[in-house]
Design a protein around this motif. Structure first.
Motif, short mmCIF file in Angstrom:
data_model
loop_
_atom_site.label_atom_id
_atom_site.label_comp_id
_atom_site.label_asym_id
_atom_site.label_seq_id
_atom_site.Cartn_x
_atom_site.Cartn_y
_atom_site.Cartn_z
N THR A 61 0.82 -1.22 0.00
CA THR A 61 0.00 0.00 0.00
C THR A 61 0.85 1.27 0.00
O THR A 61 0.53 2.22 -0.70
N GLU A 62 1.93 1.29 0.78
CA GLU A 62 2.75 2.52 0.83
C GLU A 62 3.33 2.83 -0.55
O GLU A 62 3.37 3.99 -0.97
N TRP A 81 -1.33 5.31 -9.80
CA TRP A 81 -2.22 4.25 -9.31
C TRP A 81 -3.67 4.52 -9.73
O TRP A 81 -4.44 3.60 -9.98
N LEU A 82 -4.02 5.81 -9.82
CA LEU A 82 -5.38 6.19 -10.23
C LEU A 82 -5.78 5.58 -11.57
O LEU A 82 -6.97 5.49 -11.89
N ASN A 138 0.39 11.17 7.90
CA ASN A 138 1.79 11.22 7.47
C ASN A 138 1.94 11.30 5.96
O ASN A 138 2.91 10.79 5.41
N ARG A 139 0.99 11.92 5.31
CA ARG A 139 1.11 11.96 3.85
C ARG A 139 0.56 13.24 3.23
O ARG A 139 -0.61 13.54 3.35
N LEU A 140 1.47 13.96 2.56
CA LEU A 140 1.10 15.17 1.81
C LEU A 140 1.62 15.03 0.37
O LEU A 140 1.64 15.97 -0.40
N TYR A 141 2.09 13.83 0.02
CA TYR A 141 2.66 13.55 -1.30
C TYR A 141 1.96 12.34 -1.89
O TYR A 141 1.76 11.38 -1.16
N PRO A 142 1.66 12.26 -3.14
CA PRO A 142 1.80 13.34 -4.15
C PRO A 142 0.65 14.36 -3.99
O PRO A 142 -0.32 14.07 -3.34
#
Ligand code: 4AD
Ligand code: MG
Length: 430
Positions: A110-111, A120-121, A426-430
């Protein structure tokens, strides 16, 4: 003639050209199968060596995953395909060759997939979830427009912190302090006094340090607000609305639900009215079920919500929560001072709370008192209090979390896949 995969049913027996990407490919010495996608859908292209020019067959054999192409061929009906059509390829022109596309048909963690969310979209499941999200949004506009609601857009930058600052993103507004909106509700109450029945749809932000399958930092909320509507009628609108969007997805996203292996028999049952259980009874039920970690006055955790939801095959309203665990603006029960006229709607199958709503306090003095009890500064709420000074009326509203609703309807475990670019702890990317 140029067309899209979605429109091929209009061109059976005709030769068409489609701009597409190679999602996947299988080939032998005599035949190549191209899994083509163009955004509008997926179709299989069949390239038969004996039937096409040599360079077309060689090109089909060597073309790499995610290469963009113009593919030409004859549309045929195909009963074996869930889509119903396939393309008998006659020509293949490479637009841009993709080298070493990172997401291969094998399983990735998943990460890794989240780091590659921008790519992935493109995959079939993510495509299906985004189409279902779009259908929920489309049906939302349709439902509220057909029922006399006006769409109103509340601000995202706000000067006050309506429900306390703990979950707010602070920013600077030139020299002033400002916050990103965690809910448009208070502004929607003003709008309801101007336009009667209103709804909003927009992003909201919660600086909550929650890391669960139900929490996003940035999520989209639909917030209807209705003048002259009291507690019971508010619940009726909610159950009608949720039934409407579920039935719309069942009708218009059959292929997508199939791609996701969603058990549609569970969704087919979702029709108003929905069951209701009071907070008091929910606590009794949980204690009887052996949950001894919760007592009257506590808020539910997700295991509690899931245990309650499991008793029903419909979404369930939990009503009349203790006044102490709900925001200042909720109207107290007319015969009890310890509970408020509110309800949360809990989705089936463990997807948790999808709606929070209530009747709002409409008496000026009571609202002022409630603000003081919550240690909130009446000056910051001056405009909100004024709504109770000039022709105040009973009114109610609710907020539906789009991603939790899409996760439930599409049968997607985690809300991060129900939004194109999730913002997580913990995620602001992408
Ligand atoms: O229950 P909440 O916090 O209610 C409000 O904000 C009200 N002011 C709404 C109103 O009455 N106009 O949030 C409403 C819904 C929840 O039921 C949930 O579906 C969703 O918003 N939600 C979240 N979704 C994803 N991530 C989060 N961190 C969420 N917090 C709330
Ligand atoms: Mg809530």
């Amino acid at each position: 003639m140029k067309t899209t995969i979605k429109e091929v049913y209009k061109h059976v027996g005709e030769e068409v050209t489609i701009g597409a990407w190679i999602a996947n490919k299988r080939s032998s010495g005599k035949i190549a199968f191209l899994q083509l996608r163009d955004g509008s859908g997926f179709i299989q292209g069949v390239v038969v060596k004996a039937e096409v020019a040599e360079e077309v067959f060689q090109s089909a054999k060597s073309v790499t995953q995610e290469t963009s192409v113009y593919v030409t061929g004859i549309i045929r009906e195909d009963e074996r395909s869930p889509f119903g059509y396939e393309l008998g390829v006659t020509g293949l022109e490479v637009i841009h060759e993709a080298v070493d596309y990172p997401i291969t048909p094998k399983n990735h963690g998943t990460e890794f997939l989240m780091d590659n969310r921008h790519l992935w979209l493109r995959s079939k499941k993510q495509h299906a979830i985004m189409k279902i999200r779009n259908e929920v949004i489309r049906a939302t506009y349709e439902f509220f427009n057909e029922n006399g609601f006006v769409k109103v857009d509340p601000p995202i930058l706000t000067g006050s912190a309506p429900e306390g600052t703990s979950e707010l993103f602070a920013t600077k507004y030139f020299d002033e302090d400002a916050y990103l909106s965690q809910s448009g509700q208070l502004y929607m109450e003003a709008a309801a006094m101007a336009l009667g029945k209103v709804f909003s749809f927009g992003p909201t932000f919660r600086a909550e340090k929650s890391k669960t399958r139900r929490h996003l930092i940035e999520f989209w909320m639909i917030e209807p607000e209705m003048a002259f509507v009291e507690f019971d009628d508010n619940l009726k609108v909610q159950e009608e609305y949720v039934s409407y969007i579920v039935q719309a997805v069942l009708r218009n996203c059959k292929l997508e639900l199939g791609v996701l292996d969603r058990d549609v028999t569970k969704l087919e049952k979702i029709k108003a009215p929905f069951p209701r259980i009071s907070y008091d009874d929910a606590i009794k039920f949980l204690n009887e079920k052996g949950f001894d970690d919760i007592k009257w006055g506590d808020d539910f955790g997700s295991p509690h919500e899931t245990a309650i939801a499991e008793s029903y095959d419909m979404p369930v309203f939990i009503t009349h929560y203790p006044i102490g665990i709900k925001p200042f603006y909720m109207q107290p029960h007319p015969e009890r001072d310890d509970v408020v006229l509110c309800a949360d709607l809990i989705a089936p199958e463990g997807y948790g709370e999808i709606i929070g709503g209530s009747e709002r306090v409409h008496d000026f003095d009571l609202l002022k008192q409630r603000l003081e009890e919550h240690n909130l500064d009446s000056d910051a709420y001056k405009w909100y209090l004024e709504l109770r000074q000039y022709g105040s009326v009973p009114h109610s509203g609710f907020g539906l979390g789009l991603e939790r609703t899409v996760a439930w309807i599409s049968g997607t475990e985690h809300v991060r896949e129900a939004i194109p670019f999730p913002r997580l702890l913990n995620r602001l990317y992408p």
